[in-house]
Write a protein that holds these residues in place. Structure first.
Motif, PDB file in Angstrom:
ATOM      1  N   LEU A 245      -0.003  -2.482   0.474  1.00 47.11           N
ATOM      2  CA  LEU A 245       0.957  -3.522   0.106  1.00 47.11           C
ATOM      3  C   LEU A 245       2.158  -2.888  -0.590  1.00 47.11           C
ATOM      4  O   LEU A 245       2.011  -2.277  -1.651  1.00 47.11           O
ATOM      5  N   ALA A 247       5.157  -3.901  -2.520  1.00 46.85           N
ATOM      6  CA  ALA A 247       5.575  -5.159  -3.147  1.00 46.85           C
ATOM      7  C   ALA A 247       6.012  -4.934  -4.582  1.00 46.85           C
ATOM      8  O   ALA A 247       5.610  -3.976  -5.239  1.00 46.85           O
ATOM      9  N   ALA A 255       4.831 -10.827  -7.506  1.00 43.72           N
ATOM     10  CA  ALA A 255       4.577 -10.909  -6.072  1.00 43.72           C
ATOM     11  C   ALA A 255       3.468  -9.952  -5.660  1.00 43.72           C
ATOM     12  O   ALA A 255       2.608 -10.282  -4.835  1.00 43.72           O
ATOM     13  N   ALA A 256       3.490  -8.741  -6.227  1.00 41.26           N
ATOM     14  CA  ALA A 256       2.461  -7.751  -5.906  1.00 41.26           C
ATOM     15  C   ALA A 256       1.083  -8.219  -6.369  1.00 41.26           C
ATOM     16  O   ALA A 256       0.081  -8.057  -5.660  1.00 41.26           O
ATOM     17  N   ALA A 259      -0.151 -11.161  -3.967  1.00 37.82           N
ATOM     18  CA  ALA A 259      -0.505 -10.699  -2.621  1.00 37.82           C
ATOM     19  C   ALA A 259      -1.761  -9.840  -2.643  1.00 37.82           C
ATOM     20  O   ALA A 259      -2.635  -9.975  -1.780  1.00 37.82           O
ATOM     21  N   VAL A 273      -1.457  -0.791  -3.727  1.00 35.65           N
ATOM     22  CA  VAL A 273      -0.139  -1.374  -3.964  1.00 35.65           C
ATOM     23  C   VAL A 273       0.867  -0.265  -4.257  1.00 35.65           C
ATOM     24  O   VAL A 273       0.679   0.528  -5.182  1.00 35.65           O
ATOM     25  N   THR A 275       4.309   0.206  -5.749  1.00 33.09           N
ATOM     26  CA  THR A 275       5.193  -0.578  -6.611  1.00 33.09           C
ATOM     27  C   THR A 275       5.741   0.353  -7.690  1.00 33.09           C
ATOM     28  O   THR A 275       5.155   1.408  -7.975  1.00 33.09           O
ATOM     29  N   PRO A 312       7.237  -8.581  -0.326  1.00 37.41           N
ATOM     30  CA  PRO A 312       7.261  -9.498  -1.474  1.00 37.41           C
ATOM     31  C   PRO A 312       7.835  -8.865  -2.736  1.00 37.41           C
ATOM     32  O   PRO A 312       7.301  -7.893  -3.257  1.00 37.41           O
ATOM     33  N   ILE A 314      10.349  -6.912  -3.366  1.00 35.37           N
ATOM     34  CA  ILE A 314      10.831  -5.525  -3.419  1.00 35.37           C
ATOM     35  C   ILE A 314      12.332  -5.432  -3.649  1.00 35.37           C
ATOM     36  O   ILE A 314      12.851  -4.356  -3.953  1.00 35.37           O
ATOM     37  N   ASP A 437       3.814 -15.128  -1.113  1.00 36.61           N
ATOM     38  CA  ASP A 437       3.170 -13.864  -1.462  1.00 36.61           C
ATOM     39  C   ASP A 437       1.656 -13.955  -1.251  1.00 36.61           C
ATOM     40  O   ASP A 437       1.025 -13.009  -0.773  1.00 36.61           O
TER      41      ASP A 437
END
Length: 493
Positions: A245, A247, A255-256, A259, A273, A275, A312, A314, A437
């Motif tokens: 993901l 995000a 959002a991260a 999701a 993730v 991020t 989502p 970003i 998300d």
């Protein structure tokens, strides 16, 4: 899944049934009237009272005349209010009118009372394609003021059969008895708000009437259990798929979190993730199961994953653009794009062309735009899109060789050489930040578990909506938050 038909499709199937199969039109009309009578009897539960039938001059009106006769035979005091020029009536209407002359049914030019046990709308059928005015508008307005259980035959008069739009005014029905197959306008807004309870009556027009010409839209109404992928008893975290993901942006981790949590809740074995470092602590606290990475190790993460979900939260920074470019250049694995991923795509003709080329070569792409994002991708206005959202979604799916979930009050899942699938689960409580998300996490989790892309999207959209429905039933639509929906996945279908 259930078929949803356009007016033109329904006309073809009706003609095929009469001309190719050989069931006479008057037999179909009689069966339609009998099906409507069953609806009346269910409502009245043995009570015999008064009935008014508002009848136009087409075959829908003919159905109404046949129903008036059947109601009379059951002991109802029946009035038939005809609107329109009878010299222009259909042949079947005229035949039903002749039959009705042998029954004590009162033919009226306006309602004889204000209260009836049942009032029947048989003014227009599925072919309405212009604004309602003149005597017809007056009739619909007067009909709406009558007291009694309102049943529309086939479609509430004034509702567009294909889009659900209202042609200046429409009947508000308590129940719609539609014949053969459900019409698209009965499940789309705002038409669905006028239809009341929808009963699909089988009158002899069936799949045999298709003759190879199947409807272009279906309704997914399966239960959650029927949509979830099976799980091996001896499986492990690798068996159930790995989701990557991409995000969140600096100090914006929501959002991260949503999701990632949704992907796990739907059954994915592992979620990583990508991020910014600033989001590390909040992700570790809210989704401790998630693996964490940064853009510097994106290439290695692309090797690790089964499915990529990007977009989502970003933003549209240089780092975000770089991530999107890498997932096009460094891998051919399935890619789901949402939110800022879609916005970046809409601003880069080169990336869009690359996506289309890779999609044509067989790479799996799933796009989940709401109408605003779809407007940017298509160059259309939101108003234009809302007029015909399924067709615009299908056009984008065909152009990019992708699966497209065009999101609005109704979400339409579109794919090449597939019928459009419309989702009716969900509610206004889900119209909150973060809802999309959660959806991308659900779809990514299903795809990672090996589900076919189109089915993963259809199932994800419906499961997401079912979870939202349960949450709203429990705490109310006003109180619903995206995090509630993510938490409800799996335990509140």
């Amino acid at each position: 899944m259930k078929y949803l038909v356009t007016a033109e499709e329904m006309r073809r199937y009706d003609t095929n049934t009469i001309e190719k199969i050989g069931i006479p039109s008057m037999v179909l009309m009689e069966r339609a009237a009998l099906a409507a009578l069953e609806a009346v009897e269910r409502h009245c539960a043995g009570e015999i009272g008064s009935a008014l039938v508002l009848a136009g001059m087409g075959n829908n009106g003919g159905d109404g005349l046949a129903l008036a006769r059947l109601l009379c035979e059951q002991g109802f005091r029946v009035e038939v209010w005809c609107v329109g020029a009878q010299d222009k009536a259909s042949a079947q209407w005229k035949q039903q009118r002749e039959i009705l002359k042998s029954y004590p049914v009162e033919m009226v030019t306006k309602p004889g009372r204000r209260e009836y046990t049942v009032v029947i709308d048989a003014l227009f059928g599925v072919g309405l394609s212009r604004e309602v005015d003149g005597i017809f508008r007056e009739a619909i307005t007067a009909f709406g003021k009558l007291s009694g259980y309102k049943i529309a035959l086939d479609l509430p008069s004034g509702v567009d059969s294909d889009t659900g739009r209202i042609w200046s005014c429409a009947v508000h029905a308590d129940e719609t008895v539609t014949f053969g197959f459900c019409k698209r306008g009965l499940v789309m807004y705002p038409g669905c708000e006028y239809a009341g309870k929808v009963t699909v009556a089988q009158i002899g027009i069936s799949e045999r009437s298709f003759f190879g010409d199947t409807p272009g839209m279906v309704l997914c109404d399966e239960t959650a259990e029927g949509l979830l992928p099976s799980r091996r008893a001896d499986g492990n975290k690798g068996t159930f798929g790995k989701v990557l993901l991409v995000a969140g942006s600096r100090n914006m981790a929501g959002a991260a979190v949503l999701a990632a949590k949704a992907a796990y809740r739907i059954g994915a074995g592992m979620v990583k993730v990508i991020t910014p470092e600033e989001n590390r602590v909040i992700l570790q606290e809210t989704v401790p199961e998630a693996l964490l990475g940064s853009t510097s190790d994106l290439e290695d993460s692309l090797e690790w994953t089964d499915v990529i979900a990007l977009g989502p939260g970003i933003g549209k920074s240089g780092d975000a653009v770089s991530c999107l470019e890498q997932v096009f250049k460094k891998t051919q694995k399935p890619l789901i794009l949402d939110a800022d991923g879609l916005n970046l795509l809409s601003e880069s003709s080169a990336l869009r062309a690359q996506l289309a080329e890779q999609g044509k070569e067989g790479r799996i792409f799933i796009l989940t735009p709401h109408v605003g994002e779809l407007a940017r991708l298509t160059g259309r206005t939101v108003s234009e899109l809302k007029e015909d959202l399924p067709d615009y979604g299908m056009a984008l799916a065909s152009e990019l060789h992708a699966t497209v979930a065009a999101k609005d009050a109704r979400t339409f899942v579109c794919g090449e050489k597939r019928p459009i699938c419309v989702n009716v689960s969900g509610n206004s409580g889900m119209a909150v930040a973060g809802s999309g998300d959660v959806l991308i996490g659900v779809i990514a989790g299903l795809l990672a578990q090996g589900m076919e892309p189109f089915q993963a999207t259809v199932s994800g959209v419906r499961l997401h909506g079912l979870a939202g429905d349960r949450v709203s039933e429990r705490i109310g639509e006003h109180a619903c938050m995206a995090g509630d929906v993510a938490d409800a996945l799996g335990r509140e279908w």
